[in-house]
Design a protein around this motif. Structure first.
Motif, PDB file in Angstrom:
ATOM      1  N   LEU A   1       0.837  -1.203   0.000  1.00 29.67           N
ATOM      2  CA  LEU A   1       0.000   0.000   0.000  1.00 29.67           C
ATOM      3  C   LEU A   1       0.875   1.258   0.000  1.00 29.67           C
ATOM      4  CD1 LEU A   1      -2.815   1.238   0.090  1.00 29.67           C
ATOM      5  CD2 LEU A   1      -2.720   1.061   2.583  1.00 29.67           C
ATOM      6  N   GLY A   2       1.906   1.253   0.816  1.00 26.92           N
ATOM      7  CA  GLY A   2       2.813   2.401   0.873  1.00 26.92           C
ATOM      8  C   GLY A   2       3.511   2.649  -0.454  1.00 26.92           C
ATOM      9  N   LEU A   3       3.960   1.579  -1.116  1.00 24.95           N
ATOM     10  CA  LEU A   3       4.631   1.753  -2.405  1.00 24.95           C
ATOM     11  C   LEU A   3       3.659   2.197  -3.491  1.00 24.95           C
ATOM     12  CD1 LEU A   3       7.136  -1.238  -2.385  1.00 24.95           C
ATOM     13  CD2 LEU A   3       7.695   1.197  -2.362  1.00 24.95           C
ATOM     14  N   VAL A   4       2.437   1.693  -3.457  1.00 25.42           N
ATOM     15  CA  VAL A   4       1.424   2.156  -4.419  1.00 25.42           C
ATOM     16  C   VAL A   4       1.200   3.656  -4.235  1.00 25.42           C
ATOM     17  CG1 VAL A   4      -1.039   2.064  -5.018  1.00 25.42           C
ATOM     18  CG2 VAL A   4       0.274  -0.053  -4.795  1.00 25.42           C
ATOM     19  N   LEU A   5       1.029   4.091  -3.003  1.00 26.31           N
ATOM     20  CA  LEU A   5       0.838   5.519  -2.746  1.00 26.31           C
ATOM     21  C   LEU A   5       2.065   6.321  -3.162  1.00 26.31           C
ATOM     22  CD1 LEU A   5      -0.984   5.373   0.704  1.00 26.31           C
ATOM     23  CD2 LEU A   5      -1.967   5.915  -1.531  1.00 26.31           C
ATOM     24  N   TYR A   6       3.258   5.813  -2.870  1.00 26.83           N
ATOM     25  CA  TYR A   6       4.494   6.496  -3.239  1.00 26.83           C
ATOM     26  C   TYR A   6       4.553   6.720  -4.746  1.00 26.83           C
ATOM     27  CZ  TYR A   6       9.409   7.455  -3.998  1.00 26.83           C
ATOM     28  OH  TYR A   6      10.578   8.040  -4.399  1.00 26.83           O
ATOM     29  N   PHE A   7       4.323   5.661  -5.512  1.00 34.90           N
ATOM     30  CA  PHE A   7       4.452   5.790  -6.962  1.00 34.90           C
ATOM     31  C   PHE A   7       3.285   6.541  -7.586  1.00 34.90           C
ATOM     32  CE2 PHE A   7       7.537   2.306  -6.223  1.00 34.90           C
ATOM     33  CZ  PHE A   7       8.646   2.977  -6.716  1.00 34.90           C
ATOM     34  N   LEU A   8       2.109   6.510  -6.962  1.00 33.37           N
ATOM     35  CA  LEU A   8       1.014   7.377  -7.426  1.00 33.37           C
ATOM     36  C   LEU A   8       1.392   8.843  -7.240  1.00 33.37           C
ATOM     37  CD1 LEU A   8      -2.257   5.627  -6.192  1.00 33.37           C
ATOM     38  CD2 LEU A   8      -1.586   6.083  -8.568  1.00 33.37           C
ATOM     39  N   LEU A   9       2.006   9.145  -6.116  1.00 32.23           N
ATOM     40  CA  LEU A   9       2.454  10.515  -5.881  1.00 32.23           C
ATOM     41  C   LEU A   9       3.600  10.898  -6.820  1.00 32.23           C
ATOM     42  CD1 LEU A   9       2.195  10.672  -1.997  1.00 32.23           C
ATOM     43  CD2 LEU A   9       0.754  11.850  -3.673  1.00 32.23           C
ATOM     44  N   ALA A  10       4.435   9.932  -7.193  1.00 28.18           N
ATOM     45  CA  ALA A  10       5.487  10.211  -8.176  1.00 28.18           C
ATOM     46  C   ALA A  10       4.866  10.586  -9.517  1.00 28.18           C
ATOM     47  CB  ALA A  10       6.401   8.995  -8.330  1.00 28.18           C
ATOM     48  N   VAL A  11       3.837   9.851  -9.918  1.00 26.23           N
ATOM     49  CA  VAL A  11       3.130  10.181 -11.159  1.00 26.23           C
ATOM     50  C   VAL A  11       2.520  11.577 -11.046  1.00 26.23           C
ATOM     51  CG1 VAL A  11       1.139   9.597 -12.608  1.00 26.23           C
ATOM     52  CG2 VAL A  11       2.685   7.793 -11.826  1.00 26.23           C
ATOM     53  N   ALA A  12       1.872  11.860  -9.915  1.00 27.25           N
ATOM     54  CA  ALA A  12       1.250  13.174  -9.715  1.00 27.25           C
ATOM     55  C   ALA A  12       2.288  14.292  -9.757  1.00 27.25           C
ATOM     56  CB  ALA A  12       0.493  13.199  -8.387  1.00 27.25           C
ATOM     57  N   THR A  13       3.467  14.041  -9.212  1.00 28.48           N
ATOM     58  CA  THR A  13       4.536  15.044  -9.218  1.00 28.48           C
ATOM     59  C   THR A  13       4.989  15.339 -10.653  1.00 28.48           C
ATOM     60  OG1 THR A  13       5.280  14.369  -7.027  1.00 28.48           O
ATOM     61  CG2 THR A  13       6.874  15.548  -8.398  1.00 28.48           C
ATOM     62  N   ILE A  14       5.118  14.297 -11.444  1.00 31.96           N
ATOM     63  CA  ILE A  14       5.533  14.479 -12.839  1.00 31.96           C
ATOM     64  C   ILE A  14       4.459  15.237 -13.622  1.00 31.96           C
ATOM     65  CG2 ILE A  14       6.011  13.233 -14.988  1.00 31.96           C
ATOM     66  CD1 ILE A  14       7.344  11.067 -13.180  1.00 31.96           C
ATOM     67  N   VAL A  15       3.206  14.885 -13.391  1.00 34.91           N
ATOM     68  CA  VAL A  15       2.100  15.579 -14.074  1.00 34.91           C
ATOM     69  C   VAL A  15       2.058  17.041 -13.637  1.00 34.91           C
ATOM     70  CG1 VAL A  15      -0.412  15.701 -14.279  1.00 34.91           C
ATOM     71  CG2 VAL A  15       0.751  13.502 -14.483  1.00 34.91           C
ATOM     72  N   ARG A  16       2.207  17.291 -12.337  1.00 32.85           N
ATOM     73  CA  ARG A  16       2.192  18.659 -11.821  1.00 32.85           C
ATOM     74  C   ARG A  16       3.297  19.495 -12.450  1.00 32.85           C
ATOM     75  NH1 ARG A  16       5.238  21.214  -7.776  1.00 32.85           N
ATOM     76  NH2 ARG A  16       6.233  19.209  -7.460  1.00 32.85           N
ATOM     77  N   ALA A  17       4.464  18.875 -12.656  1.00 34.62           N
ATOM     78  CA  ALA A  17       5.591  19.594 -13.244  1.00 34.62           C
ATOM     79  C   ALA A  17       5.448  19.739 -14.762  1.00 34.62           C
ATOM     80  CB  ALA A  17       6.897  18.876 -12.916  1.00 34.62           C
TER      81      ALA A  17
END
Length: 115
Positions: free
Chosen positions: A73-89
């Protein structure tokens, strides 16, 4: 515990460990990429530790299921946030980087229900 769960979990752990190791080995390159995402360079070490601990948690979860669930669960959330960070940038060309790791962690999490 199904064979599929074990295989996917071990692969997800290996992927997360690889990602953490890459952060250490290619630190300068990763920091430069992080600047493009507007992520502070000092956060590289804590983010690498999160991935490494997630990898260890997935492996420990083969013996203590609650740890495996929490790590997946933690890794899923981590990598979802990584995707969100890339999209935000707005660096859409890099969107493919976290997706295999996300898929592996999500696969482990999904198969946990059948283990």
């Amino acid at each position: 515990m199904t064979i599929a769960y074990i295989v996917v979990t071990v692969l997800a752990a290996a992927a997360a460990a690889f990602a953490a190791g890459y952060d250490v080995v290619a630190a300068d390159r990763v920091r430069e990429t992080m600047r493009g995402y507007r992520v502070p360079p000092w956060s590289l070490a804590p983010l690498a530790v999160i991935k490494a601990v997630g990898a260890l948690g997935l492996l420990a979860g083969l013996f203590v299921p609650a740890l495996g669930f929490a790590a997946a669960l933690g890794l899923v959330l981590y990598f979802l946030l990584a995707v969100a960070t890339i999209v935000r940038a707005g660096v859409y060309s890099d969107i493919g980087y976290p997706l295999p790791y996300l898929a592996a962690a999500a696969g482990s999490l999904a198969l946990f229900a059948f283990a």
